[in-house]
Design a protein around this motif. Sequence first.
Motif, mmCIF file in Angstrom:
data_model
loop_
_atom_site.group_PDB
_atom_site.id
_atom_site.type_symbol
_atom_site.label_atom_id
_atom_site.label_comp_id
_atom_site.label_asym_id
_atom_site.label_seq_id
_atom_site.Cartn_x
_atom_site.Cartn_y
_atom_site.Cartn_z
ATOM 1 N N ALA A 21 -24.655 38.706 -4.887
ATOM 2 C CA ALA A 21 -23.836 38.481 -6.086
ATOM 3 C C ALA A 21 -22.342 38.467 -5.762
ATOM 4 O O ALA A 21 -21.621 37.547 -6.193
ATOM 5 C CB ALA A 21 -24.157 39.531 -7.151
ATOM 6 N N PRO A 22 -21.802 39.437 -5.007
ATOM 7 C CA PRO A 22 -20.372 39.371 -4.673
ATOM 8 C C PRO A 22 -19.979 38.119 -3.898
ATOM 9 O O PRO A 22 -18.910 37.542 -4.152
ATOM 10 C CB PRO A 22 -20.148 40.642 -3.835
ATOM 11 C CG PRO A 22 -21.218 41.581 -4.264
ATOM 12 C CD PRO A 22 -22.401 40.711 -4.560
ATOM 13 N N VAL A 23 -20.839 37.687 -2.962
ATOM 14 C CA VAL A 23 -20.536 36.469 -2.199
ATOM 15 C C VAL A 23 -20.525 35.260 -3.122
ATOM 16 O O VAL A 23 -19.632 34.400 -3.045
ATOM 17 C CB VAL A 23 -21.556 36.285 -1.058
ATOM 18 C CG1 VAL A 23 -21.503 34.864 -0.501
ATOM 19 C CG2 VAL A 23 -21.287 37.290 0.053
ATOM 20 N N TYR A 24 -21.517 35.175 -4.007
ATOM 21 C CA TYR A 24 -21.571 34.048 -4.936
ATOM 22 C C TYR A 24 -20.316 34.005 -5.809
ATOM 23 O O TYR A 24 -19.711 32.942 -5.998
ATOM 24 C CB TYR A 24 -22.819 34.143 -5.804
ATOM 25 C CG TYR A 24 -22.797 33.219 -6.998
ATOM 26 C CD1 TYR A 24 -22.779 31.840 -6.837
ATOM 27 C CD2 TYR A 24 -22.746 33.731 -8.295
ATOM 28 C CE1 TYR A 24 -22.737 30.987 -7.927
ATOM 29 C CE2 TYR A 24 -22.698 32.882 -9.387
ATOM 30 C CZ TYR A 24 -22.704 31.522 -9.196
ATOM 31 O OH TYR A 24 -22.644 30.683 -10.291
ATOM 32 N N HIS A 25 -19.905 35.146 -6.341
ATOM 33 C CA HIS A 25 -18.740 35.170 -7.235
ATOM 34 C C HIS A 25 -17.440 34.881 -6.478
ATOM 35 O O HIS A 25 -16.530 34.249 -7.032
ATOM 36 C CB HIS A 25 -18.660 36.516 -7.951
ATOM 37 C CG HIS A 25 -19.751 36.714 -8.959
ATOM 38 N ND1 HIS A 25 -19.970 35.835 -10.011
ATOM 39 C CD2 HIS A 25 -20.701 37.676 -9.081
ATOM 40 C CE1 HIS A 25 -20.990 36.246 -10.728
ATOM 41 N NE2 HIS A 25 -21.458 37.349 -10.191
ATOM 42 N N LEU A 26 -17.359 35.306 -5.222
ATOM 43 C CA LEU A 26 -16.182 34.956 -4.425
ATOM 44 C C LEU A 26 -16.139 33.453 -4.194
ATOM 45 O O LEU A 26 -15.074 32.824 -4.270
ATOM 46 C CB LEU A 26 -16.201 35.703 -3.092
ATOM 47 C CG LEU A 26 -15.056 35.372 -2.121
ATOM 48 C CD1 LEU A 26 -13.701 35.602 -2.767
ATOM 49 C CD2 LEU A 26 -15.186 36.198 -0.837
ATOM 50 N N GLY A 27 -17.311 32.856 -3.931
ATOM 51 C CA GLY A 27 -17.354 31.404 -3.777
ATOM 52 C C GLY A 27 -16.933 30.687 -5.048
ATOM 53 O O GLY A 27 -16.231 29.665 -4.997
ATOM 54 N N GLU A 28 -17.361 31.206 -6.205
ATOM 55 C CA GLU A 28 -16.928 30.617 -7.476
ATOM 56 C C GLU A 28 -15.413 30.664 -7.616
ATOM 57 O O GLU A 28 -14.803 29.728 -8.160
ATOM 58 C CB GLU A 28 -17.572 31.374 -8.640
ATOM 59 C CG GLU A 28 -18.972 30.936 -8.994
ATOM 60 C CD GLU A 28 -19.383 31.478 -10.345
ATOM 61 O OE1 GLU A 28 -19.962 30.728 -11.150
ATOM 62 O OE2 GLU A 28 -19.107 32.669 -10.608
ATOM 63 N N GLU A 29 -14.829 31.741 -7.155
ATOM 64 C CA GLU A 29 -13.377 31.876 -7.238
ATOM 65 C C GLU A 29 -12.666 30.907 -6.305
ATOM 66 O O GLU A 29 -11.583 30.390 -6.635
ATOM 67 C CB GLU A 29 -12.990 33.323 -6.888
ATOM 68 C CG GLU A 29 -11.508 33.605 -6.924
ATOM 69 C CD GLU A 29 -11.176 35.027 -6.486
ATOM 70 O OE1 GLU A 29 -9.993 35.289 -6.170
ATOM 71 O OE2 GLU A 29 -12.101 35.873 -6.447
ATOM 72 N N LEU A 30 -13.262 30.636 -5.159
ATOM 73 C CA LEU A 30 -12.618 29.790 -4.152
ATOM 74 C C LEU A 30 -12.874 28.309 -4.357
ATOM 75 O O LEU A 30 -11.956 27.485 -4.213
ATOM 76 C CB LEU A 30 -13.109 30.204 -2.756
ATOM 77 C CG LEU A 30 -12.776 31.621 -2.295
ATOM 78 C CD1 LEU A 30 -13.477 31.923 -0.978
ATOM 79 C CD2 LEU A 30 -11.267 31.802 -2.154
ATOM 80 N N PHE A 31 -14.129 27.945 -4.672
ATOM 81 C CA PHE A 31 -14.523 26.538 -4.733
ATOM 82 C C PHE A 31 -14.466 26.057 -6.185
ATOM 83 O O PHE A 31 -15.484 25.877 -6.836
ATOM 84 C CB PHE A 31 -15.930 26.353 -4.156
ATOM 85 C CG PHE A 31 -16.127 27.022 -2.823
ATOM 86 C CD1 PHE A 31 -15.204 26.858 -1.799
ATOM 87 C CD2 PHE A 31 -17.232 27.829 -2.588
ATOM 88 C CE1 PHE A 31 -15.381 27.476 -0.560
ATOM 89 C CE2 PHE A 31 -17.421 28.452 -1.359
ATOM 90 C CZ PHE A 31 -16.487 28.283 -0.350
#
Length: 211
Positions: A21-31
């Motif tokens: 979940a943290p990795v997915y949300h960081l990706g949402e923030e970046l991409f």
Amino acid sequence: MTNFDESDLIYVRELGIDDIAPVYHLGEELFTSDLYPYLYRTWDEWEVIGLYNTDPEYCLVAETNGELAGFILGTIITKASWTYGYILWLGVNPRFQRQGVADKLVDKVVSRMIEDGARFMLVDTDPTNTAAVKFFNRKGFGNIRQHIFLSMNLSKHPHYGRLIDYEHQKAERAGYRRSRPAIRPRKSDGVANELVLNPLVKEHPITEEQK
């Protein structure tokens, strides 16, 4: 296997289930769709879950002081006599950029892929992401090939217009059926008939005095 550098406290380890979940949300923030529309369209939680299930050894996270600093997701592709290492996703928390996080992640996953037989590395990114292109060039990636993506606005397609018209007509027909008054039974012409049709009306028997 993990990699801990005491000089800068960046800790690299394999992705765990609690990191999804943290990795997915960081990706949402970046991409984001504004900056990188192609990456935005292809990034979702199943990217993380799928690679975690199939290639956990090439899915790494970097953390510092217990906080997620970045991640890398990769895979191995074997085709004919060639074995390719492929970096699909690389993301660094904006708070920890320019601190060597991406370098440590890439170095670690590349070394693992070499150990597993990869003799060629692939990576792709949005061509407008100049920072990523410069980073990978610095890491030794080259021979750039651009892939062209075309798009179509389907709201301007003839079939889309016909479909919208059909849906409007269907809604209008449904509204007309709802607005029609209910059919009522025809009113009777005589009192006798009313007495017959209404079972609640009872005839009183004629007494001897009324005869």
